[in-house]
Enzyme design. Structure first.
Site, PDB file in Angstrom:
ATOM      1  N   ASP A  30      10.487 -20.794 -21.643  1.00  0.00           N
ATOM      2  CA  ASP A  30      10.546 -20.145 -22.841  1.00  0.00           C
ATOM      3  C   ASP A  30      12.396 -19.782 -23.272  1.00  0.00           C
ATOM      4  O   ASP A  30      12.050 -19.078 -22.883  1.00  0.00           O
ATOM      5  CB  ASP A  30       9.116 -19.711 -23.601  1.00  0.00           C
ATOM      6  CG  ASP A  30      10.143 -20.809 -24.927  1.00  0.00           C
ATOM      7  OD1 ASP A  30       8.706 -20.919 -25.448  1.00  0.00           O
ATOM      8  OD2 ASP A  30      10.807 -19.910 -25.450  1.00  0.00           O
ATOM      9  N   ILE A  31      12.606 -20.140 -23.861  1.00  0.00           N
ATOM     10  CA  ILE A  31      14.179 -19.631 -24.489  1.00  0.00           C
ATOM     11  C   ILE A  31      13.969 -18.343 -24.927  1.00  0.00           C
ATOM     12  O   ILE A  31      15.054 -17.774 -24.915  1.00  0.00           O
ATOM     13  CB  ILE A  31      14.712 -20.490 -24.662  1.00  0.00           C
ATOM     14  CG1 ILE A  31      16.300 -20.822 -24.495  1.00  0.00           C
ATOM     15  CG2 ILE A  31      14.987 -20.680 -26.661  1.00  0.00           C
ATOM     16  CD1 ILE A  31      17.305 -21.532 -25.523  1.00  0.00           C
ATOM     17  N   ASN A  86       0.586 -25.903 -30.076  1.00  0.00           N
ATOM     18  CA  ASN A  86       0.843 -26.117 -31.327  1.00  0.00           C
ATOM     19  C   ASN A  86       0.377 -27.581 -31.565  1.00  0.00           C
ATOM     20  O   ASN A  86       1.558 -28.677 -30.926  1.00  0.00           O
ATOM     21  CB  ASN A  86       1.948 -25.509 -31.671  1.00  0.00           C
ATOM     22  CG  ASN A  86       1.925 -23.731 -31.272  1.00  0.00           C
ATOM     23  OD1 ASN A  86       0.638 -23.306 -31.662  1.00  0.00           O
ATOM     24  ND2 ASN A  86       3.163 -23.782 -30.961  1.00  0.00           N
ATOM     25  N   GLN A  93       4.877 -26.115 -34.864  1.00  0.00           N
ATOM     26  CA  GLN A  93       5.327 -27.248 -34.028  1.00  0.00           C
ATOM     27  C   GLN A  93       7.006 -27.325 -34.728  1.00  0.00           C
ATOM     28  O   GLN A  93       6.635 -27.666 -35.119  1.00  0.00           O
ATOM     29  CB  GLN A  93       4.526 -28.618 -33.725  1.00  0.00           C
ATOM     30  CG  GLN A  93       5.048 -29.025 -32.507  1.00  0.00           C
ATOM     31  CD  GLN A  93       4.355 -30.271 -32.483  1.00  0.00           C
ATOM     32  OE1 GLN A  93       2.975 -30.882 -33.101  1.00  0.00           O
ATOM     33  NE2 GLN A  93       4.641 -31.282 -31.165  1.00  0.00           N
ATOM     34  N   HIS A  99       4.044 -30.348 -25.904  1.00  0.00           N
ATOM     35  CA  HIS A  99       4.145 -29.010 -24.164  1.00  0.00           C
ATOM     36  C   HIS A  99       3.272 -27.763 -24.497  1.00  0.00           C
ATOM     37  O   HIS A  99       2.255 -27.801 -25.098  1.00  0.00           O
ATOM     38  CB  HIS A  99       5.356 -28.843 -24.978  1.00  0.00           C
ATOM     39  CG  HIS A  99       5.654 -27.882 -25.875  1.00  0.00           C
ATOM     40  ND1 HIS A  99       5.853 -28.398 -27.204  1.00  0.00           N
ATOM     41  CD2 HIS A  99       5.744 -26.924 -26.204  1.00  0.00           C
ATOM     42  CE1 HIS A  99       6.840 -27.773 -28.287  1.00  0.00           C
ATOM     43  NE2 HIS A  99       6.194 -26.509 -27.397  1.00  0.00           N
ATOM     44  N   HIS A 101       2.181 -23.838 -23.986  1.00  0.00           N
ATOM     45  CA  HIS A 101       3.013 -22.778 -23.758  1.00  0.00           C
ATOM     46  C   HIS A 101       2.188 -21.946 -22.635  1.00  0.00           C
ATOM     47  O   HIS A 101       0.524 -22.170 -23.097  1.00  0.00           O
ATOM     48  CB  HIS A 101       2.412 -22.050 -25.199  1.00  0.00           C
ATOM     49  CG  HIS A 101       3.388 -22.704 -25.751  1.00  0.00           C
ATOM     50  ND1 HIS A 101       4.604 -21.852 -26.498  1.00  0.00           N
ATOM     51  CD2 HIS A 101       4.038 -22.903 -27.495  1.00  0.00           C
ATOM     52  CE1 HIS A 101       5.506 -22.701 -27.746  1.00  0.00           C
ATOM     53  NE2 HIS A 101       4.328 -23.601 -27.510  1.00  0.00           N
TER      54      HIS A 101
HETATM   55  P1  5GP Z   1       6.438 -25.042 -30.314  1.00  0.00           P
HETATM   56  O1  5GP Z   1       7.159 -23.981 -31.960  1.00  0.00           O
HETATM   57  O2  5GP Z   1       6.836 -26.401 -31.138  1.00  0.00           O
HETATM   58  O3  5GP Z   1       5.199 -25.036 -30.226  1.00  0.00           O
HETATM   59  O4  5GP Z   1       7.023 -24.750 -29.551  1.00  0.00           O
HETATM   60  C1  5GP Z   1       8.986 -24.584 -28.865  1.00  0.00           C
HETATM   61  C2  5GP Z   1       9.303 -23.928 -27.948  1.00  0.00           C
HETATM   62  O5  5GP Z   1      10.482 -24.466 -27.587  1.00  0.00           O
HETATM   63  C3  5GP Z   1       9.408 -22.214 -28.736  1.00  0.00           C
HETATM   64  O6  5GP Z   1       8.861 -21.883 -28.010  1.00  0.00           O
HETATM   65  C4  5GP Z   1      10.544 -22.064 -28.393  1.00  0.00           C
HETATM   66  O7  5GP Z   1      11.096 -21.147 -27.380  1.00  0.00           O
HETATM   67  C5  5GP Z   1      11.232 -23.425 -27.162  1.00  0.00           C
HETATM   68  N1  5GP Z   1      12.724 -23.668 -27.182  1.00  0.00           N
HETATM   69  C6  5GP Z   1      13.184 -23.962 -28.311  1.00  0.00           C
HETATM   70  N2  5GP Z   1      14.568 -25.334 -27.508  1.00  0.00           N
HETATM   71  C7  5GP Z   1      14.348 -24.916 -26.357  1.00  0.00           C
HETATM   72  C8  5GP Z   1      15.180 -24.920 -25.241  1.00  0.00           C
HETATM   73  O8  5GP Z   1      16.635 -25.634 -25.436  1.00  0.00           O
HETATM   74  N3  5GP Z   1      15.252 -24.245 -24.997  1.00  0.00           N
HETATM   75  C9  5GP Z   1      13.681 -23.661 -23.893  1.00  0.00           C
HETATM   76  N4  5GP Z   1      14.118 -23.550 -22.428  1.00  0.00           N
HETATM   77  N5  5GP Z   1      13.265 -23.462 -25.193  1.00  0.00           N
HETATM   78  C10 5GP Z   1      12.998 -24.226 -26.547  1.00  0.00           C
END
Ligand code: 5GP
Ligand code: ZN
Length: 120
Positions: A30-31, A86, A93, A99, A101
């Site tokens: 995760d970034i 999420n 989300q 995806h 985590h």
């Molecule tokens: P969500 O909030 O949708 O459950 O999770 C999305 C996740 O994607 C977040 O934890 C965010 O840090 C990660 N993320 C968003 N953009 C990028 C990216 O360009 N590269 C990577 N490796 N992770 C990303």
């Protein structure tokens, strides 16, 4: 999906730190990590929600989850990990490509999941 960050990562159009890839999913860092180890396991097929899944998507997601269990020790998650998906607005989300985590590499103490949020 043309405007999806994760589809672009899967196609190699956006760089990522990749730990695993097969025909069904990739596992990347995760970034913006929320734990010592924070991976995203991303099915290659684009869909947002469980309710968008076909039966075949469900079977493939099961295969991905089984593979994650097999890979956990090599990802430094041998002491356990939190598995979070999420779904939608209430879960905040932010990327609309389903995806998983994987959070670990430390004791995970502080999390909404552990707080009693019900009004007494
Ligand atoms: P969500 O909030 O949708 O459950 O999770 C999305 C996740 O994607 C977040 O934890 C965010 O840090 C990660 N993320 C968003 N953009 C990028 C990216 O360009 N590269 C990577 N490796 N992770 C990303
Ligand atoms: Zn996508």
């Amino acid at each position: 999906m043309d405007d999806c960050i994760f589809c672009k990562i899967i196609k190699g159009e956006i760089p990522s730190k990749k730990f695993y890839e097969d025909e069904l999913m990739i596992i990347i860092e995760d970034i913006s990590p929320k734990a010592e180890k924070h991976y995203l396991a991303i099915p290659k097929k684009h869909y947002k929600l469980f309710t968008d899944m076909t039966e075949e998507d469900g079977i493939n997601l099961g295969k991905c989850i089984r593979k994650i269990g097999e890979l956990a020790p090599s990802l430094g998650l041998e002491n356990g990990f939190r598995f979070v998906i999420n779904q939608g607005d209430d879960a905040e989300q932010t990327v609309f490509h389903l995806h998983m985590h994987l959070l670990g590499g430390q004791k995970l103490t502080s999390c909404d999941f552990r707080k009693n949020a019900k009004k007494q």
